[in-house]
Design a protein around this motif. Structure first.
Motif, mmCIF file in Angstrom:
data_model
loop_
_atom_site.group_PDB
_atom_site.id
_atom_site.type_symbol
_atom_site.label_atom_id
_atom_site.label_comp_id
_atom_site.label_asym_id
_atom_site.label_seq_id
_atom_site.Cartn_x
_atom_site.Cartn_y
_atom_site.Cartn_z
ATOM 1 N N ASN A 1 0.758 -1.192 -0.021
ATOM 2 C CA ASN A 1 0.021 0.061 0.275
ATOM 3 C C ASN A 1 1.077 1.180 -0.124
ATOM 4 O O ASN A 1 2.057 1.323 0.637
ATOM 5 N N ALA A 2 0.412 2.232 -0.594
ATOM 6 C CA ALA A 2 1.027 3.686 -0.695
ATOM 7 C C ALA A 2 0.245 4.853 -0.756
ATOM 8 O O ALA A 2 -0.854 4.657 -1.437
ATOM 9 N N VAL A 3 0.542 5.633 -0.139
ATOM 10 C CA VAL A 3 -0.522 6.985 -0.051
ATOM 11 C C VAL A 3 0.321 8.072 -0.668
ATOM 12 O O VAL A 3 1.525 8.509 -0.369
ATOM 13 N N VAL A 4 -0.267 8.666 -1.851
ATOM 14 C CA VAL A 4 0.346 9.658 -2.378
ATOM 15 C C VAL A 4 0.259 10.918 -1.717
ATOM 16 O O VAL A 4 -0.568 11.399 -1.131
ATOM 17 N N GLN A 5 1.250 11.934 -1.455
ATOM 18 C CA GLN A 5 1.702 12.684 -0.690
ATOM 19 C C GLN A 5 0.621 14.066 -0.980
ATOM 20 O O GLN A 5 -0.001 14.468 0.075
ATOM 21 N N THR A 6 0.485 14.162 -2.422
ATOM 22 C CA THR A 6 -0.219 15.413 -2.741
ATOM 23 C C THR A 6 -1.695 15.199 -2.848
ATOM 24 O O THR A 6 -2.496 16.018 -2.392
ATOM 25 N N THR A 7 -2.188 13.864 -3.063
ATOM 26 C CA THR A 7 -3.557 13.692 -3.145
ATOM 27 C C THR A 7 -4.239 12.821 -2.041
ATOM 28 O O THR A 7 -5.408 12.865 -1.857
ATOM 29 N N ARG A 8 -3.264 12.414 -1.100
ATOM 30 C CA ARG A 8 -3.541 11.216 0.013
ATOM 31 C C ARG A 8 -4.347 10.052 -0.622
ATOM 32 O O ARG A 8 -5.254 9.665 0.144
ATOM 33 N N THR A 9 -4.077 9.817 -1.756
ATOM 34 C CA THR A 9 -4.768 8.501 -2.455
ATOM 35 C C THR A 9 -4.023 7.330 -2.155
ATOM 36 O O THR A 9 -2.727 7.302 -2.346
ATOM 37 N N ASP A 10 -4.888 6.344 -1.735
ATOM 38 C CA ASP A 10 -4.380 5.077 -1.365
ATOM 39 C C ASP A 10 -4.199 4.216 -2.727
ATOM 40 O O ASP A 10 -5.215 4.141 -3.295
ATOM 41 N N CYS A 11 -2.935 3.412 -2.762
ATOM 42 C CA CYS A 11 -2.772 2.636 -3.829
ATOM 43 C C CYS A 11 -2.526 1.321 -3.398
ATOM 44 O O CYS A 11 -1.873 1.271 -2.523
ATOM 45 N N TRP A 12 -3.016 0.390 -4.290
ATOM 46 C CA TRP A 12 -2.904 -1.172 -3.785
ATOM 47 C C TRP A 12 -2.401 -2.021 -4.624
ATOM 48 O O TRP A 12 -2.609 -1.793 -5.934
ATOM 49 N N GLY A 13 -1.603 -2.651 -4.311
ATOM 50 C CA GLY A 13 -0.990 -3.852 -5.224
ATOM 51 C C GLY A 13 -2.000 -4.972 -5.158
ATOM 52 O O GLY A 13 -3.034 -5.017 -4.530
ATOM 53 N N GLN A 14 -1.651 -6.173 -6.046
ATOM 54 C CA GLN A 14 -2.527 -7.261 -6.439
ATOM 55 C C GLN A 14 -2.268 -8.258 -4.988
ATOM 56 O O GLN A 14 -3.296 -9.096 -5.186
ATOM 57 N N GLY A 15 -1.336 -8.260 -4.430
ATOM 58 C CA GLY A 15 -0.995 -9.064 -3.413
ATOM 59 C C GLY A 15 -0.183 -10.454 -3.532
ATOM 60 O O GLY A 15 -0.101 -10.664 -4.891
ATOM 61 N N THR A 16 0.483 -10.651 -2.722
ATOM 62 C CA THR A 16 1.472 -12.201 -3.114
ATOM 63 C C THR A 16 1.215 -12.972 -1.854
ATOM 64 O O THR A 16 1.142 -12.484 -0.629
ATOM 65 N N GLN A 17 1.086 -14.331 -2.077
ATOM 66 C CA GLN A 17 0.768 -15.397 -1.082
ATOM 67 C C GLN A 17 2.092 -15.633 -0.248
ATOM 68 O O GLN A 17 3.067 -15.970 -0.937
ATOM 69 N N VAL A 18 1.811 -15.826 1.104
ATOM 70 C CA VAL A 18 3.010 -16.331 1.719
ATOM 71 C C VAL A 18 2.385 -17.445 2.597
ATOM 72 O O VAL A 18 1.372 -17.361 3.271
ATOM 73 N N THR A 19 3.029 -18.547 2.450
ATOM 74 C CA THR A 19 2.615 -19.794 3.197
ATOM 75 C C THR A 19 3.724 -20.409 4.043
ATOM 76 O O THR A 19 4.915 -20.693 3.418
ATOM 77 N N VAL A 20 3.656 -20.488 5.306
ATOM 78 C CA VAL A 20 4.681 -20.881 6.212
ATOM 79 C C VAL A 20 3.802 -22.202 6.607
ATOM 80 O O VAL A 20 3.241 -22.332 7.481
ATOM 81 N N SER A 21 4.567 -23.263 6.412
ATOM 82 C CA SER A 21 4.162 -24.878 6.734
ATOM 83 C C SER A 21 5.268 -25.786 6.474
ATOM 84 O O SER A 21 6.138 -25.443 5.712
ATOM 85 N N SER A 22 5.029 -26.782 7.512
ATOM 86 C CA SER A 22 5.933 -27.888 7.316
ATOM 87 C C SER A 22 5.544 -28.927 6.313
ATOM 88 O O SER A 22 6.333 -29.878 5.884
#
Length: 117
Positions: free
Chosen positions: A96-117
């Motif tokens: 996530n990122a917030v543009v300083q001038t507009t205070r707009t929230d920007c989002w990525g698509q996500g990446t899966q993290v799986t922690v398992s044995s």
């Protein structure tokens, strides 16, 4: 709209490490803050770590001492280094990122993290 693309997720054993990357389609200097969130099924999206344009960082209590957020302005990229991973860290991680001038929230698509044995 600015694009954020996460990468670096995957399957890792407990105690292992991963480094997530969030590449922006332009200078990240325009962002007042960049953050990593994570979300699991049935739960809200939680803030994991944040870094301001001035370099100040903040972390979710459960990841303090294990995760490190950083930014590389030259590469237009923010990172999340995750060490000593636990099964409860399993989630989709979003940039996530917030543009300083507009205070707009920007989002990525996500990446899966799986922690398992």
């Amino acid at each position: 709209q600015v694009q954020l693309v996460e990468s670096g997720g995957g399957l890792v054993q407990p105690g292992g490490s991963l480094r997530l990357s969030c590449a922006a389609s332009g200078s990240i200097s325009r962002f007042i803050v960049m953050r990593w969130y994570r979300q699991t099924p049935g739960k809200q999206r939680d803030l994991v770590a944040a870094i301001t344009s001035g370099g100040t960082t903040n972390y979710k209590d459960s990841v303090k001492g294990r995760f490190t957020i950083s930014r590389d302005n030259a590469k237009n990229t923010v990172y999340l280094q995750m060490n000593s991973l636990k099964p409860e860290d399993t989630a989709v991680y979003y940039c996530n990122a917030v543009v300083q001038t507009t205070r707009t929230d920007c989002w990525g698509q996500g990446t899966q993290v799986t922690v398992s044995s």
